[in-house]
Structures are given as structure tokens and as C-alpha cells.
Design a protein around this motif. Structure first.
Motif, mmCIF file in Angstrom:
data_model
loop_
_atom_site.group_PDB
_atom_site.id
_atom_site.type_symbol
_atom_site.label_atom_id
_atom_site.label_comp_id
_atom_site.label_asym_id
_atom_site.label_seq_id
_atom_site.Cartn_x
_atom_site.Cartn_y
_atom_site.Cartn_z
ATOM 1 N N LEU A 62 -11.174 -0.929 -3.120
ATOM 2 C CA LEU A 62 -11.598 -1.953 -4.071
ATOM 3 C C LEU A 62 -12.738 -1.436 -4.944
ATOM 4 N N THR A 63 -13.669 -0.688 -4.348
ATOM 5 C CA THR A 63 -14.762 -0.099 -5.123
ATOM 6 C C THR A 63 -14.227 0.882 -6.155
ATOM 7 N N ALA A 64 -13.267 1.717 -5.747
ATOM 8 C CA ALA A 64 -12.682 2.695 -6.671
ATOM 9 C C ALA A 64 -11.946 1.996 -7.817
ATOM 10 N N VAL A 65 -11.178 0.967 -7.490
ATOM 11 C CA VAL A 65 -10.453 0.232 -8.525
ATOM 12 C C VAL A 65 -11.426 -0.458 -9.477
ATOM 13 N N THR A 66 -12.486 -1.035 -8.929
ATOM 14 C CA THR A 66 -13.478 -1.697 -9.769
ATOM 15 C C THR A 66 -14.162 -0.695 -10.691
ATOM 16 N N ALA A 67 -14.452 0.502 -10.193
ATOM 17 C CA ALA A 67 -15.025 1.547 -11.037
ATOM 18 C C ALA A 67 -14.063 1.917 -12.158
ATOM 19 N N ALA A 68 -12.765 1.997 -11.851
ATOM 20 C CA ALA A 68 -11.768 2.319 -12.873
ATOM 21 C C ALA A 68 -11.713 1.237 -13.949
ATOM 22 N N VAL A 69 -11.759 -0.017 -13.529
ATOM 23 C CA VAL A 69 -11.754 -1.118 -14.494
ATOM 24 C C VAL A 69 -13.003 -1.058 -15.373
ATOM 25 N N THR A 70 -14.138 -0.725 -14.779
ATOM 26 C CA THR A 70 -15.383 -0.631 -15.528
ATOM 27 C C THR A 70 -15.307 0.458 -16.591
#
Length: 294
Positions: free
Chosen positions: A176-184
Motif C-alpha cells: 500500500l505504501t508503494a502504491v501510494t508513492a506511485a500515485v503521488t
């Protein structure tokens, strides 16, 4: 204000505020996990999504988000299972992302490397209403995750083994952290640019850490710094006709240097006060000690 008379600047300022909030909000977890360069890697991968968007006549923002999320998931899988050759696999992923973006955009009808510039380094005039709608939606997701799950994400970022023992779904939270970083990264690319977004995710957090001691205070100060430099860089870019991404990053580094210079004497003063308090407490203990009988 004159700057607010133009619709493209209204869109750019709104995008800058959202980027200034979410980039440090995600970056604080990456810094805690010692993955400060993850945003940079995702930015390289997102270039392939931008190129695919031009090639398929689709939205580069949404295509970049899909590709960068996939890249972030692959990065996490490499981190789990890559072992000794994980760094080589990551390097191939990053460089492949850059090469793919250049190749796809040149294959697109009427495409050229010049079309990548606004995505690589940010551009105020190219932020469209559709971009703002996508940025608002994606930023809402990032805020929901980084604030709503802050306790769990902080626990995993600090000590994965302890978090696993307490029953937290560590791998799911890492993903989830990695996906959130990608969205950012996708949200920030129109303002800061894919090649510079990592700085806005990491440097405000490092600057905040010069003055704060708790996670909550660091989070709040980092977000305040992010919003300030994003707005300041956008306004400066408009009046001085300079690249917005580079201006924002240079302002962020300037804030870090200023806070470091300010924090150094404060840290020394605290250390002296702490030493004096410890010496005083030790002296009081010796005076109150009961003498031994002869």
C-alpha cells in the motif's frame, strides 16, 4: 492578485497545494524505511506510462498512474524476493522505464521528445482541467491512506518484525505504501516533474526533522514546508519565467539548509542544558546519600 486572473494559474496553484500536501505525507514513510530514492525510481517507470498515453491517444496522467503502480508493486516484490540480485533488477526496471517512455512517445503520431519535457520537469501552462480533476481524485486517495493508516504505516516503517509480531499485515501495508508513492509521483509530475518529484517527497521531511522530535510534529511541519515551497515555486515561476519544478526543488533545498543552520545552535544548547541537568541531578543524589557506618 493578477496571478489569479488566469485560469491556467488557478489550476496550477491548486495542483501545487495538493502536491505540497501529499508528497511529504508519503515521503515521511519512505524516509523512515530508508527508501528515499523510491520516488525517483517510480518517476523513471512512469515515463513509460506517459509515452504509452501519447501512443494510444489516452490520458498520459492515468496511463502513467497505471504503469507506475505496476512498477511500484514489482519493486516491492523484488525487495522481498530479489536478494543479492535485487539491485540489478531494480536498475533494469528504472532504465527500462526511461527508455520505454522515450521510445513510445517517438512512435506516437506527431510525437517527439519535446512532448516529454512538461512531464519530466513540470509545466504550469499545460495543467488542464482534466489534469486537475485527476489530481484531486488521486490526492484524496493519498491523504486517506497516509492519514487514516498513519499508526499502522509508522509501525511498519519503524520495525517490520515488531509490526509482524503484533499482527499487522506487513506485506499488504508495504504494498500500500508503494502504491501510494506511485500515485503521488503521478499527481506531482505536472507541477514538479517526474525527475524532480522525489526531492519534494524527501527534502521537506529531512528539513522538518531538524526541528522536530515526534512523528506527528515532523509530519505537520513537513507538509507545511511542502505547501509553502510548492506555492512559492509556482508563483516565482510565473513572475520570473523559470521552470516550476526546478524552482520548487531549489526552494526546498534552501529551506533545508536554513533550518539546518538554525537547528545546530539549538541542538548544542539543548545538549548543554541536558548535561547541566544530569550533573545537577547526580550532585543532588550524592548529597542525599546516607553515609555508611564506621
Amino acid at each position: 492578485m493578477e496571478i489569479l486572473d488566469y485560469a491556467f494559474m488557478q489550476r496550477a496553484l491548486l495542483a501545487a497545494v495538493l502536491v505540497g500536501v501529499i508528497a511529504p505525507a508519503v515521503g515521511i514513510y519512505l524516509v523512515q524505511r530508508r527508501q528515499s530514492l523510491m520516488g525517483d525510481g517510480i518517476g523513471h517507470v512512469a515515463m513509460t506510462g506517459v509515452g504509452l498515453g501519447f501512443l494510444l491517444s489516452a490520458s498520459p496522467v492515468w496511463m502513467a498512474m497505471a504503469v507506475s503502480v505496476l512498477g511500484a508493486v514489482i519493486m516491492e516484490l523484488i525487495r522481498w524476493y530479489g536478494k543479492t540480485r535485487g539491485d540489478i533488477a531494480l536498475a533494469m526496471l528504472f532504465y527500462g522505464g526511461m527508455a520505454g517512455g522515450v521510445m513510445f512517445i517517438n512512435l506516437a503520431p506527431g510525437g517527439s521528445n519535446a512532448n516529454l519535457n512538461s512531464y519530466l520537469f513540470g509545466s504550469l501552462s499545460t495543467v488542464s482541467s482534466e489534469d486537475v480533476a485527476a489530481i484531486c481524485l488521486l490526492a484524496g486517495f493519498v491523504v486517506l491512506v497516509t492519514v487514516g493508516l498513519r499508526r499502522q504505516l509508522f509501525a511498519v516503517s519503524q520495525d517490520e518484525e515488531f509490526a509482524r509480531v503484533t499482527g499487522l499485515p506487513v506485506r499488504l501495508l508495504n504494498l500500500l505504501t508503494a502504491v501510494t508513492a506511485a500515485v503521488t509521483v503521478t499527481v506531482a509530475m505536472r507541477v514538479v516533474g517526474l525527475l524532480l518529484v522525489s526531492a519534494l517527497m524527501v527534502v521537506p521531511v529531512a528539513a522538518a526533522q531538524q526541528l522536530t522530535r515526534s512523528f506527528a510534529a515532523t509530519f505537520a511541519v513537513a507538509v507545511a514546508i511542502g505547501v509553502s515551497v510548492a506555492l512559492g515555486g509556482t508563483v516565482t515561476s510565473y513572475y520570473q519565467d523559470v521552470p516550476p519544478g526546478a524552482t520548487i526543488v531549489l526552494l526546498t533545498i534552501g529551506v533545508f539548509i536554513a533550518l539546518t543552520l538554525l537547528a545546530t545552535p539549538l541542538a548544542r544548547r539543548r545538549a548543554r542544558a541536558r548535561a547541566a541537568a544530569e550533573a545537577s541531578a547526580e550532585g543532588s543524589t550524592l548529597e542525599c546519600a546516607v553515609p555508611t557506618s564506621r
